[in-house]
Design a protein around this motif. Structure first.
Motif, PDB file in Angstrom:
ATOM      1  N   GLU A 195      26.606  55.917  56.085  1.00 21.60           N
ATOM      2  CA  GLU A 195      27.521  55.498  55.034  1.00 21.60           C
ATOM      3  C   GLU A 195      27.658  53.991  54.954  1.00 21.60           C
ATOM      4  OE1 GLU A 195      32.197  56.153  53.685  1.00 21.60           O
ATOM      5  OE2 GLU A 195      31.351  57.228  55.401  1.00 21.60           O
ATOM      6  N   LYS A 196      27.504  53.291  56.083  1.00 25.26           N
ATOM      7  CA  LYS A 196      27.740  51.855  56.117  1.00 25.26           C
ATOM      8  C   LYS A 196      26.500  51.021  56.396  1.00 25.26           C
ATOM      9  CE  LYS A 196      32.603  52.141  57.495  1.00 25.26           C
ATOM     10  NZ  LYS A 196      33.632  51.685  58.471  1.00 25.26           N
TER      11      LYS A 196
ATOM     12  N   THR B 173      24.685  46.028  57.262  1.00 28.51           N
ATOM     13  CA  THR B 173      25.747  46.939  57.707  1.00 28.51           C
ATOM     14  C   THR B 173      27.108  46.423  57.271  1.00 28.51           C
ATOM     15  OG1 THR B 173      24.475  47.660  59.647  1.00 28.51           O
ATOM     16  CG2 THR B 173      26.854  47.996  59.718  1.00 28.51           C
ATOM     17  N   MET B 174      27.904  47.293  56.672  1.00 27.61           N
ATOM     18  CA  MET B 174      29.256  46.944  56.255  1.00 27.61           C
ATOM     19  C   MET B 174      30.176  46.879  57.480  1.00 27.61           C
ATOM     20  SD  MET B 174      28.826  46.628  53.003  1.00 27.61           S
ATOM     21  CE  MET B 174      30.551  46.319  52.548  1.00 27.61           C
ATOM     22  N   ILE B 175      30.923  45.788  57.597  1.00 29.92           N
ATOM     23  CA  ILE B 175      31.932  45.664  58.650  1.00 29.92           C
ATOM     24  C   ILE B 175      33.219  46.348  58.206  1.00 29.92           C
ATOM     25  CG2 ILE B 175      33.288  44.045  60.023  1.00 29.92           C
ATOM     26  CD1 ILE B 175      31.039  42.012  59.602  1.00 29.92           C
ATOM     27  N   ASP B 176      33.578  46.107  56.965  1.00 34.17           N
ATOM     28  CA  ASP B 176      34.701  46.783  56.320  1.00 34.17           C
ATOM     29  C   ASP B 176      34.338  46.947  54.845  1.00 34.17           C
ATOM     30  OD1 ASP B 176      35.228  44.277  55.073  1.00 34.17           O
ATOM     31  OD2 ASP B 176      36.530  43.684  56.731  1.00 34.17           O
ATOM     32  N   LYS B 177      35.309  47.173  53.980  1.00 31.52           N
ATOM     33  CA  LYS B 177      35.017  47.439  52.573  1.00 31.52           C
ATOM     34  C   LYS B 177      34.442  46.232  51.828  1.00 31.52           C
ATOM     35  CE  LYS B 177      38.425  51.119  51.945  1.00 31.52           C
ATOM     36  NZ  LYS B 177      39.623  51.566  51.179  1.00 31.52           N
TER      37      LYS B 177
ATOM     38  N   PHE C 149      25.931  36.603  57.134  1.00 32.01           N
ATOM     39  CA  PHE C 149      27.261  37.178  56.944  1.00 32.01           C
ATOM     40  C   PHE C 149      27.571  37.125  55.457  1.00 32.01           C
ATOM     41  CE2 PHE C 149      31.831  36.630  56.313  1.00 32.01           C
ATOM     42  CZ  PHE C 149      32.338  37.738  56.999  1.00 32.01           C
ATOM     43  N   GLY C 150      27.986  38.264  54.875  1.00 27.55           N
ATOM     44  CA  GLY C 150      28.184  38.308  53.442  1.00 27.55           C
ATOM     45  C   GLY C 150      29.480  38.960  53.007  1.00 27.55           C
ATOM     46  N   VAL C 151      29.751  38.796  51.710  1.00 28.25           N
ATOM     47  CA  VAL C 151      30.953  39.338  51.088  1.00 28.25           C
ATOM     48  C   VAL C 151      30.551  40.098  49.831  1.00 28.25           C
ATOM     49  CG1 VAL C 151      33.148  38.815  50.002  1.00 28.25           C
ATOM     50  CG2 VAL C 151      32.398  37.475  51.963  1.00 28.25           C
TER      51      VAL C 151
END
Length: 203
Positions: free
Chosen positions: A120-121, A160-164, A199-201
């Motif tokens: 999922e992430k 990989t997503m760290i959070d949303k 590192f991304g947003v």
């Protein structure tokens, strides 16, 4: 009742799968730290077809912007661009009669990035890119020349997503530039292999 339950389960499964791809859809931006290992083949047609190969190592940073589209419940394709800060050292050598070297700066790329969900992430992706940079080289006692170099790149990475809203990524990419005539018979053919941690947003 059984048919209704089947439809409900299937609908929930599709919604869940769509929610997974949603993690990697839309606009995103990232800052990356890059390590390049580069090589340059130099030929000089005015010097009995003399050639030399040399290489260099360099660290630099890059900024990235992209937009992702969901293709189905498990795959995403992104289109984006990067710009690299600092120079890429293509190597150099003192040949006794003068210095031969090559470097590139203002490197940028336009890319397409198909990816597949492994969870999922987490997304595993491939990358195909159009590359350009400003190449500068000197050969023995000739003046330094500067020209635009163009090429193509391909790579593979994991995001990989760290959070949303935030993610980390690791990528490896190889870039091959075309042969460039720098003047006075000097011809350069650079190539680089780079590793990136970013590192991304997600917006």
């Amino acid at each position: 009742m059984k048919k209704l339950l089947t439809v409900v389960v299937a609908t929930v499964a599709c919604v869940a799968a769509s929610a997974q791809t949603a993690n990697f859809e839309g606009f995103s931006g990232a800052l990356n730290l890059n390590r390049f290992s580069s090589g340059t083949k130099v030929t000089n047609n005015n010097n009995n077809n003399f050639y030399i190969n040399y290489g260099g190592q360099s660290w630099n940073g890059s900024i990235q912007a992209a937009y992702g589209f969901s293709l189905n419940t498990s795959s995403v394709v992104s289109f984006g661009a990067t710009y690299t800060f600092g120079s890429i050292d293509g190597g150099g050598e003192d040949l006794g009669q003068g210095i031969s070297n090559f470097r590139a700066k203002n490197a940028s790329s336009l890319y397409v990035e198909p990816g597949f969900l492994v969870s999922e992430k987490t997304l595993v992706y491939g990358k195909l890119s159009y590359e350009s940079a400003k190449g500068s080289g000197a050969f023995l006692d000739t003046p330094e020349y500067s020209k635009t170099i163009k090429g193509a790149g391909f790579g593979i990475g994991v995001r990989t997503m760290i959070d949303k809203k935030t993610f980390i990524q690791v990528e490896f990419k190889e870039v091959s530039y075309g042969t460039v005539d720098m003047g006075n018979g000097d011809r350069y053919k650079p190539k680089s292999i780079g590793g990136t941690v970013g590192f991304g947003v997600k917006f």
